[in-house]
Write a protein that holds these residues in place. Structure first.
Motif, PDB file in Angstrom:
ATOM      1  N   ARG A  34       0.845  -1.202   0.000  1.00 60.74           N
ATOM      2  CA  ARG A  34       0.000   0.000   0.000  1.00 60.74           C
ATOM      3  C   ARG A  34       0.874   1.243   0.000  1.00 60.74           C
ATOM      4  N   ARG A  35       0.400   2.268  -0.653  1.00 56.67           N
ATOM      5  CA  ARG A  35       1.114   3.543  -0.658  1.00 56.67           C
ATOM      6  C   ARG A  35       1.051   4.134   0.747  1.00 56.67           C
ATOM      7  N   SER A  36       2.091   4.866   1.113  1.00 57.20           N
ATOM      8  CA  SER A  36       2.100   5.548   2.399  1.00 57.20           C
ATOM      9  C   SER A  36       1.139   6.732   2.350  1.00 57.20           C
ATOM     10  N   ASN A  37       0.346   6.888   3.409  1.00 55.20           N
ATOM     11  CA  ASN A  37      -0.560   8.035   3.495  1.00 55.20           C
ATOM     12  C   ASN A  37       0.181   9.309   3.846  1.00 55.20           C
ATOM     13  N   SER A  38       1.311   9.181   4.536  1.00 53.57           N
ATOM     14  CA  SER A  38       2.022  10.365   5.023  1.00 53.57           C
ATOM     15  C   SER A  38       3.245  10.735   4.182  1.00 53.57           C
ATOM     16  N   ARG A  39       3.708   9.822   3.338  1.00 49.45           N
ATOM     17  CA  ARG A  39       4.921  10.073   2.558  1.00 49.45           C
ATOM     18  C   ARG A  39       4.690   9.705   1.100  1.00 49.45           C
ATOM     19  N   PRO A  40       4.580  10.701   0.231  1.00 52.45           N
ATOM     20  CA  PRO A  40       4.315  10.408  -1.182  1.00 52.45           C
ATOM     21  C   PRO A  40       5.492   9.698  -1.879  1.00 52.45           C
ATOM     22  N   ASP A  41       6.653   9.733  -1.267  1.00 51.43           N
ATOM     23  CA  ASP A  41       7.836   9.104  -1.865  1.00 51.43           C
ATOM     24  C   ASP A  41       8.094   7.701  -1.311  1.00 51.43           C
ATOM     25  N   ALA A  42       7.061   7.098  -0.671  1.00 50.95           N
ATOM     26  CA  ALA A  42       7.266   5.799  -0.042  1.00 50.95           C
ATOM     27  C   ALA A  42       5.996   4.951  -0.081  1.00 50.95           C
ATOM     28  N   GLY A  43       6.209   3.650   0.064  1.00 51.87           N
ATOM     29  CA  GLY A  43       5.108   2.703   0.160  1.00 51.87           C
ATOM     30  C   GLY A  43       5.421   1.667   1.215  1.00 51.87           C
ATOM     31  N   ILE A  44       4.409   0.922   1.607  1.00 51.31           N
ATOM     32  CA  ILE A  44       4.563  -0.053   2.685  1.00 51.31           C
ATOM     33  C   ILE A  44       4.368  -1.453   2.120  1.00 51.31           C
ATOM     34  N   VAL A  45       5.349  -2.305   2.390  1.00 50.83           N
ATOM     35  CA  VAL A  45       5.342  -3.688   1.919  1.00 50.83           C
ATOM     36  C   VAL A  45       5.333  -4.605   3.136  1.00 50.83           C
ATOM     37  N   THR A  46       4.491  -5.634   3.091  1.00 55.48           N
ATOM     38  CA  THR A  46       4.535  -6.669   4.123  1.00 55.48           C
ATOM     39  C   THR A  46       5.128  -7.924   3.500  1.00 55.48           C
ATOM     40  N   PHE A  47       6.222  -8.368   4.102  1.00 53.61           N
ATOM     41  CA  PHE A  47       6.922  -9.576   3.667  1.00 53.61           C
ATOM     42  C   PHE A  47       6.607 -10.707   4.638  1.00 53.61           C
ATOM     43  N   ARG A  48       6.395 -11.889   4.119  1.00 54.43           N
ATOM     44  CA  ARG A  48       6.316 -13.090   4.950  1.00 54.43           C
ATOM     45  C   ARG A  48       7.626 -13.835   4.738  1.00 54.43           C
ATOM     46  N   HIS A  49       8.420 -13.913   5.800  1.00 52.35           N
ATOM     47  CA  HIS A  49       9.698 -14.622   5.753  1.00 52.35           C
ATOM     48  C   HIS A  49       9.527 -16.000   6.385  1.00 52.35           C
ATOM     49  N   ILE A  50      10.063 -17.000   5.735  1.00 57.10           N
ATOM     50  CA  ILE A  50      10.047 -18.364   6.257  1.00 57.10           C
ATOM     51  C   ILE A  50      11.481 -18.874   6.249  1.00 57.10           C
ATOM     52  N   THR A  51      11.938 -19.355   7.392  1.00 56.33           N
ATOM     53  CA  THR A  51      13.282 -19.909   7.510  1.00 56.33           C
ATOM     54  C   THR A  51      13.185 -21.424   7.626  1.00 56.33           C
ATOM     55  N   LEU A  52      13.987 -22.091   6.817  1.00 61.70           N
ATOM     56  CA  LEU A  52      14.006 -23.554   6.798  1.00 61.70           C
ATOM     57  C   LEU A  52      15.406 -24.064   7.098  1.00 61.70           C
ATOM     58  N   ASN A  53      15.466 -25.224   7.731  1.00 60.51           N
ATOM     59  CA  ASN A  53      16.758 -25.857   7.974  1.00 60.51           C
ATOM     60  C   ASN A  53      17.095 -26.806   6.824  1.00 60.51           C
ATOM     61  N   GLN A  54      18.194 -27.520   6.961  1.00 55.25           N
ATOM     62  CA  GLN A  54      18.660 -28.420   5.907  1.00 55.25           C
ATOM     63  C   GLN A  54      17.721 -29.612   5.689  1.00 55.25           C
ATOM     64  N   ARG A  55      16.789 -29.833   6.588  1.00 60.31           N
ATOM     65  CA  ARG A  55      15.797 -30.901   6.441  1.00 60.31           C
ATOM     66  C   ARG A  55      14.464 -30.347   5.898  1.00 60.31           C
ATOM     67  N   ASP A  56      14.491 -29.081   5.451  1.00 57.81           N
ATOM     68  CA  ASP A  56      13.307 -28.388   4.933  1.00 57.81           C
ATOM     69  C   ASP A  56      12.201 -28.245   5.975  1.00 57.81           C
ATOM     70  N   GLU A  57      12.589 -28.205   7.249  1.00 56.76           N
ATOM     71  CA  GLU A  57      11.638 -27.942   8.331  1.00 56.76           C
ATOM     72  C   GLU A  57      11.585 -26.438   8.576  1.00 56.76           C
ATOM     73  N   ILE A  58      10.402 -25.899   8.767  1.00 60.36           N
ATOM     74  CA  ILE A  58      10.273 -24.478   9.101  1.00 60.36           C
ATOM     75  C   ILE A  58      10.722 -24.294  10.542  1.00 60.36           C
ATOM     76  N   VAL A  59      11.712 -23.415  10.742  1.00 67.65           N
ATOM     77  CA  VAL A  59      12.224 -23.145  12.085  1.00 67.65           C
ATOM     78  C   VAL A  59      11.870 -21.740  12.570  1.00 67.65           C
ATOM     79  N   CYS A  60      11.471 -20.868  11.656  1.00 65.66           N
ATOM     80  CA  CYS A  60      11.041 -19.520  12.036  1.00 65.66           C
ATOM     81  C   CYS A  60      10.209 -18.959  10.900  1.00 65.66           C
TER      82      CYS A  60
END
Length: 150
Positions: A111-137
């Motif tokens: 979404r575009r920032s309401n207060s800053r015309p030179d910026a926008g807001i991004v939500t990232f979903r980060h998933i961390t996996l180990n060497q066994r492809d298990e989600i650890v975070c």
């Protein structure tokens, strides 16, 4: 610049980050010391041996920090205004010394920032996996990014 500007993202974008990291005993020890975390589960091999894990468990806040750090080069390096927050941080599996971690990222909201015309807001979903492809975070990171200077 390695990171992307706000207007270069679309919802659903997915990145499997190339950088991986094998967690060392030194990583865990230093992070625990620097963050003043004396939890014996992270530092005392004898204590940890008597737990259900049978060995030292890596400090979860290190795992979380590494999750964000491994993603920065491809997401926000040089384009970040500020990180606005982190939500829904979960750690479904423990990390042990010697585990090799990798991160995948998906854009879940823009979404575009309401207060800053030179910026926008991004939500990232980060998933961390180990060497066994298990989600650890996993977590949501909300970041304010610059828009391109076109």
């Amino acid at each position: 610049m390695a990171g992307r500007y706000f207007d270069e993202w679309t919802v659903g974008d997915h990145i499997a980050h190339d950088i991986r990291r094998t967690v060392t005993e030194t990583d865990n020890l230093l992070f625990s010391a620097l963050s003043h975390n004396p939890q014996p589960l992270h530092l005392d091999a004898e204590y940890a041996a008597g737990t259900e894990f049978g060995r030292i468990v890596v400090n979860g806040t290190f795992t979380f920090a590494l999750t964000v750090g491994l993603s920065v080069g491809d997401t926000t390096l040089g384009t970040l205004v500020t990180n606005l927050g982190y939500d829904k941080v979960t750690m479904p599996k423990p990390v042990f010394i010697g585990d090799t971690l990798r991160v995948e990222t998906e854009v879940t909201e823009l979404r575009r920032s309401n207060s800053r015309p030179d910026a926008g807001i991004v939500t990232f979903r980060h998933i961390t996996l180990n060497q066994r492809d298990e989600i650890v975070c996993q977590c949501l990171r909300t970041a304010m990014l610059k828009v391109t200077m076109s």
